[in-house]
Motif scaffolding. Structure first.
Motif, PDB file in Angstrom:
ATOM      1  N   GLU A 108      99.416 -30.392  55.516  1.00 11.87           N
ATOM      2  CA  GLU A 108      98.652 -31.493  56.085  1.00 11.87           C
ATOM      3  C   GLU A 108      99.523 -32.649  56.578  1.00 11.87           C
ATOM      4  O   GLU A 108      99.031 -33.571  57.214  1.00 11.87           O
ATOM      5  CB  GLU A 108      97.628 -32.015  55.075  1.00 11.87           C
ATOM      6  N   SER A 109     100.810 -32.636  56.268  1.00  5.14           N
ATOM      7  CA  SER A 109     101.695 -33.682  56.771  1.00  5.14           C
ATOM      8  C   SER A 109     101.670 -33.623  58.294  1.00  5.14           C
ATOM      9  O   SER A 109     101.758 -32.546  58.872  1.00  5.14           O
ATOM     10  CB  SER A 109     103.115 -33.437  56.264  1.00  5.14           C
ATOM     11  N   CYS A 110     101.528 -34.799  58.939  1.00  4.81           N
ATOM     12  CA  CYS A 110     101.400 -34.760  60.393  1.00  4.81           C
ATOM     13  C   CYS A 110     102.733 -34.460  61.046  1.00  4.81           C
ATOM     14  O   CYS A 110     102.801 -34.086  62.203  1.00  4.81           O
ATOM     15  CB  CYS A 110     100.808 -36.066  60.917  1.00  4.81           C
ATOM     16  N   GLY A 111     103.837 -34.670  60.321  1.00  2.00           N
ATOM     17  CA  GLY A 111     105.145 -34.316  60.843  1.00  2.00           C
ATOM     18  C   GLY A 111     105.848 -35.430  61.583  1.00  2.00           C
ATOM     19  O   GLY A 111     106.910 -35.245  62.149  1.00  2.00           O
ATOM     20  N   LYS A 112     105.266 -36.613  61.566  1.00  2.00           N
ATOM     21  CA  LYS A 112     105.858 -37.694  62.345  1.00  2.00           C
ATOM     22  C   LYS A 112     107.141 -38.230  61.697  1.00  2.00           C
ATOM     23  O   LYS A 112     108.128 -38.461  62.383  1.00  2.00           O
ATOM     24  CB  LYS A 112     104.834 -38.820  62.492  1.00  2.00           C
ATOM     25  N   CYS A 113     107.103 -38.461  60.379  1.00  4.12           N
ATOM     26  CA  CYS A 113     108.313 -39.014  59.762  1.00  4.12           C
ATOM     27  C   CYS A 113     109.031 -37.954  58.928  1.00  4.12           C
ATOM     28  O   CYS A 113     108.409 -37.103  58.305  1.00  4.12           O
ATOM     29  CB  CYS A 113     107.985 -40.249  58.924  1.00  4.12           C
ATOM     30  N   VAL A 114     110.353 -38.040  58.937  1.00  4.71           N
ATOM     31  CA  VAL A 114     111.191 -37.006  58.320  1.00  4.71           C
ATOM     32  C   VAL A 114     111.018 -36.903  56.797  1.00  4.71           C
ATOM     33  O   VAL A 114     110.900 -35.796  56.282  1.00  4.71           O
ATOM     34  CB  VAL A 114     112.673 -37.239  58.696  1.00  4.71           C
ATOM     35  N   PRO A 115     110.993 -38.019  56.053  1.00  9.85           N
ATOM     36  CA  PRO A 115     110.909 -37.885  54.590  1.00  9.85           C
ATOM     37  C   PRO A 115     109.718 -37.052  54.146  1.00  9.85           C
ATOM     38  O   PRO A 115     109.825 -36.222  53.240  1.00  9.85           O
ATOM     39  CB  PRO A 115     110.757 -39.334  54.113  1.00  9.85           C
ATOM     40  N   CYS A 116     108.590 -37.246  54.803  1.00 12.32           N
ATOM     41  CA  CYS A 116     107.388 -36.511  54.435  1.00 12.32           C
ATOM     42  C   CYS A 116     107.462 -35.080  54.959  1.00 12.32           C
ATOM     43  O   CYS A 116     107.265 -34.126  54.219  1.00 12.32           O
ATOM     44  CB  CYS A 116     106.163 -37.249  54.971  1.00 12.32           C
ATOM     45  N   ARG A 117     107.783 -34.938  56.225  1.00  9.08           N
ATOM     46  CA  ARG A 117     107.785 -33.597  56.828  1.00  9.08           C
ATOM     47  C   ARG A 117     108.786 -32.672  56.148  1.00  9.08           C
ATOM     48  O   ARG A 117     108.459 -31.559  55.769  1.00  9.08           O
ATOM     49  CB  ARG A 117     108.091 -33.703  58.322  1.00  9.08           C
ATOM     50  N   GLU A 118     110.013 -33.137  55.983  1.00  9.34           N
ATOM     51  CA  GLU A 118     111.058 -32.288  55.414  1.00  9.34           C
ATOM     52  C   GLU A 118     111.079 -32.354  53.883  1.00  9.34           C
ATOM     53  O   GLU A 118     111.252 -31.349  53.219  1.00  9.34           O
ATOM     54  CB  GLU A 118     112.433 -32.701  55.964  1.00  9.34           C
ATOM     55  N   GLY A 119     110.916 -33.573  53.373  1.00  9.61           N
ATOM     56  CA  GLY A 119     111.034 -33.752  51.923  1.00  9.61           C
ATOM     57  C   GLY A 119     109.976 -32.996  51.158  1.00  9.61           C
ATOM     58  O   GLY A 119     110.262 -32.263  50.207  1.00  9.61           O
TER      59      GLY A 119
END
Lengths: 154, 612
Positions: free
Chosen positions: B468-479
């Protein structure tokens, strides 16, 4: 397939000619045709004045939209937390095995599509499977076969 | 209706049109009711009633959810409050006859833990300890009939605000009541209203967040589906206080019945002069539009939600400037959750002083929870803030079924955490749950028994958030994805020493650096399971064992020679033909072929299949 522009015009008329209407119009198209035909995306972009790239961005961002036709019977397995702790994953796995397709796919004969949904909000009755508009409560592994049999499978 | 007097008059007319001494049958016909077969019961009851002589005809009302979802389809007989559970179409005739003669059908009543029959709703333990301020109204309202809502003093609070209060006074009352946001954050609604009211820019928008994306929570569905006018009235009062003339309800597409009922409710409110221009002749204008979501969890986040209303992908934007100053279309916007709005009419009607008598020091009023998972009484529960978790789980929920032991309760959805038995005596309010590392969230409360694996639960939520992460910011998308991969490894027997510490480090980075609330709270389920159930992580990583026998890669299945009767039920169910054995003789599982799907374990009636 000839694009039924009159129907799409009807949807647009409900929400008005602005970008804020885009998601609502696409929802109605998805509801009517069971997917978003490429021609429909082009038509809506032109009508609402949104670049096709933006329309495509929206159409691929939201889970509800599909760019490929869905099957006659749309099976949606609820994967909410309450369903999960009552074994939804094994129900989903059984559908995958029986239909020989993965989540998000449709059988070759266009009879079945399989999807999972985050939560349908009927958590007390889990595991839940939604078949088109019918909610099947308290699903069990052996009920999966019966459900598919009723739909003309096997 | 064009004035306060018209509203009062209309209410009088509705009351006069009702036969005072006649019983009313009420059928719960919301989404969960229908999933349990209430549609067939509805047809049977209508038929049984219409076959009666006109003067004997009982009143019949189909409503939204009554809360106790597990006993549906259920019928209540008012005014006696007799409750019939698991009603089938063939019971319709006898229910109608019993209601006419004032009798009670014992065979259809609810039986409590001691097998005692509970004829009245007030006898049922599930309802006894609740305070159903908001959700209790569902029984009195057919969501498709605005008359029902007006009859229970509906829109009285709106009229009171419009004709006897100034907008400033309404804001002050809501501040004084200390109504805190029910969507999860717990931010004081009154302060938000105040800043939007004072913000520069026109028009101002009022938005209702009905994008209840938390898996395992359905309070908002139940309110919107069962009593849409309560939410509309709350929004109207808010709009009046803030000075807004345009409102939106952003509702999940997965709630088709809620959308349908809301559309009808808005139309009826317009017809009655309660929405649109010059509401009740007060000179105040306000209207509401519906926006259906597209199945993205992140759209519950305020800025993503507004992006979505504007017709864009739901990606959050950095909040250097608050939504209350520049939100929807860059204008001052007030966003509150469904349940928050539904509280407003009560505060206006009965006053902030009354409202403050319910709840704890920092959290006032009631809170609705969806009590689900491995628990005896599942359903939607409304309690005053400050009640203990134990009271909810054991008192209302009736404990854990199948003689299993309680292991944890998960609150706050994917942003919350899992709390162990030691935490059960803590009073439930915004601040206490946060202290324990979880949060109130929108109100999902998922109870887990000893068969639930906490590592698997952490993996489940982390996987959900990765998707569900939208993928816009790296910490959330990758982390979050890395956290998910490590958890996958652990549950599949590939965990390495040091994984737990690595995840703790990575979690800190994800929390500190993510753009929006989704990422900032994503590690919570993982961190609370590490905090309270570290031994389970050790068992998975070090001993390659799943103590709850849940993680399929770490278990094996075998058939117990003593218990197996050779009924062959398991053999029939096995998808990989891994079970062999002659009829009436002990069966055996071939571990090479077995995929550990658990089908045999589920069907065996003799407890002969053993998970190890």
């Amino acid at each position: 397939m000839e694009l039924e522009t009159a129907k799409i015009d009807g949807f647009i008329a409900r929400y008005g000619l602005h970008q804020g209407a885009l998601i609502q119009v696409l929802q109605d198209i998805q509801g009517e045709f069971n997917y978003l035909p490429r021609e429909a995306l082009e038509y809506v972009s032109e009508k609402l004045g949104t670049p096709l790239a933006v329309t495509y961005n929206v159409a691929t961002f939201y889970n509800v939209f599909s760019l490929k036709p869905k099957g006659q019977n749309h099976i949606c397995v609820c994967m909410g937390t309450a369903c999960h702790v009552r074994g939804a994953q094994s129900i989903l796995d059984k559908f995958k095995r029986e239909l020989k397709i993965d989540v998000g796919e449709t059988t070759d004969d266009l009879k079945y599509s399989l999807d999972k949904v985050a939560c349908v909000g009927a958590c007390a009755l889990g595991p839940i499977v939604v078949e088109n508009e019918t909610y099947h409560a308290h699903m069990k592994l052996d009920k999966v076969g019966k459900l598919l049999k009723r739909g003309g499978r096997k | 209706m064009a004035s306060f007097d018209d509203l009062v008059k209309r209410r009088g007319e509705i009351a006069a049109g009702r036969a005072p001494n006649r019983a009313t049958l009420v059928l719960g016909d919301g989404t969960c009711g229908r999933a349990s077969g209430s549609s067939e019961v509805r047809a049977a009851l209508s038929e049984a009633i219409s076959s009666l002589d006109t003067e004997k005809r009982l009143a019949f009302r189909t409503t939204g959810c009554h809360g106790f979802c597990q006993i549906e389809p259920n019928v209540q007989v008012l005014p006696d409050e007799t409750l019939y559970v698991h009603v089938k179409p063939e019971n319709a005739q006898s229910i109608v006859e019993a209601a006419l003669s004032g009798k009670v059908l014992k065979n259809l009543t609810f039986k409590d833990g001691q097998k005692k029959s509970c004829a009245k709703i007030t006898d049922v333990p599930f309802y006894k300890r609740q305070m159903r301020l908001l959700s209790g109204l569902n029984v009195y309202v057919d969501p498709l009939r605005i008359e029902d809502y007006i009859a229970i003093d509906g829109y009285q609070a709106l009229a009171k605000a419009l004709f006897t209060m100034t907008p400033d006074f309404v804001v002050e009352e809501v501040i004084k009541a200390n109504l805190r946001g029910r969507g999860g954050g717990g931010f004081p609604a009154g302060w938000k209203w105040d800043s939007v009211r004072k913000a520069e820019g026109e028009p101002k928008y009022v938005v209702c967040n009905a994008d209840e994306g938390d898996p395992g929570a359905y309070m908002d569905r139940s309110l919107l589906e069962g009593n849409p006018h309560l939410v509309i009235e709350g929004m109207l009062i808010g709009a009046f206080a803030i000075g807004s003339h345009e409102g939106y309800v952003y509702v999940r597409n997965e709630y088709p019945l809620a959308v349908q009922n809301l559309i009808v409710a808005l139309d009826q409110a317009r017809e009655h002069g309660l929405l649109g221009k010059n509401i009740l002749g007060s000179g105040f204008d306000f209207d509401i539009r519906i926006n259906r979501g597209g199945g993205a969890f992140v759209c519950g986040e305020s800025s993503a939600l507004m992006q979505s209303i504007e017709g864009r992908p739901g990606e959050p934007i950095p909040k250097y400037v608050h939504m209350s100053e520049r939100g929807l279309y860059d204008k001052p916007t007030n966003l509150n959750n469904v349940e928050t709005w539904a509280n407003v009419p009560f505060i206006v009607n009965r006053g902030a002083d009354w409202y403050r008598t319910i709840g704890t020091e920092g959290s006032k009023g009631t809170k609705i929870f969806s009590l689900v998972g491995n628990i005896n009484n599942t359903g939607q529960v409304e309690v005053p803030m400050g009640i203990s978790l134990r009271e909810i789980v054991e008192g209302i929920g009736g404990g854990i079924p199948n003689r299993r032991k309680f292991k944890a309760v998960q609150t706050g959805g994917p942003s919350g955490g899992c709390l162990p038995a030691d935490c059960l005596d803590v009073p439930v309010d915004f601040d206490q749950l946060t202290k324990l590392g979880s949060m109130m969230g929108s109100g999902g409360m998922i109870v887990m028994d000893e068969d639930s694996c906490m590592v698997d639960v952490a993996r489940y939520f982390t996987n959900f958030l990765t998707e569900e992460s939208c993928g816009k910011c790296v910490p959330c998308r990758e982390g979050v994805m890395q956290l998910r991969d490590i958890l996958n490894d652990i549950t599949q027997g590939r965990g390495r020493e040091g994984d737990v510490e690595l995840m703790e480090d990575l979690s800190k980075f994800v929390i500190d650096c993510s753009l929006c609330g989704l990422g900032q709270s994503a590690p919570n389920p993982l961190l609370t399971t590490i905090r309270y159930f570290r031994d389970e992580y050790v068992a998975h990583i070090h001993d390659k064992k799943c103590p709850a026998r849940r993680c399929t890669a770490l278990i094996s299945l075998r058939i117990d020679v003593e218990n197996c009767t050779g009924c062959a039920l398991c053999k029939k169910q096995c998808p990989t033909v891994a079970i062999a054995g002659e009829k009436k003789k002990t069966h055996v599982i071939d571990p090479e072929k077995c995929i550990r799907c658990g089908a045999c374990y589920e069907v065996c009636k003799f407890d002969a299949v053993i998970k190890e």
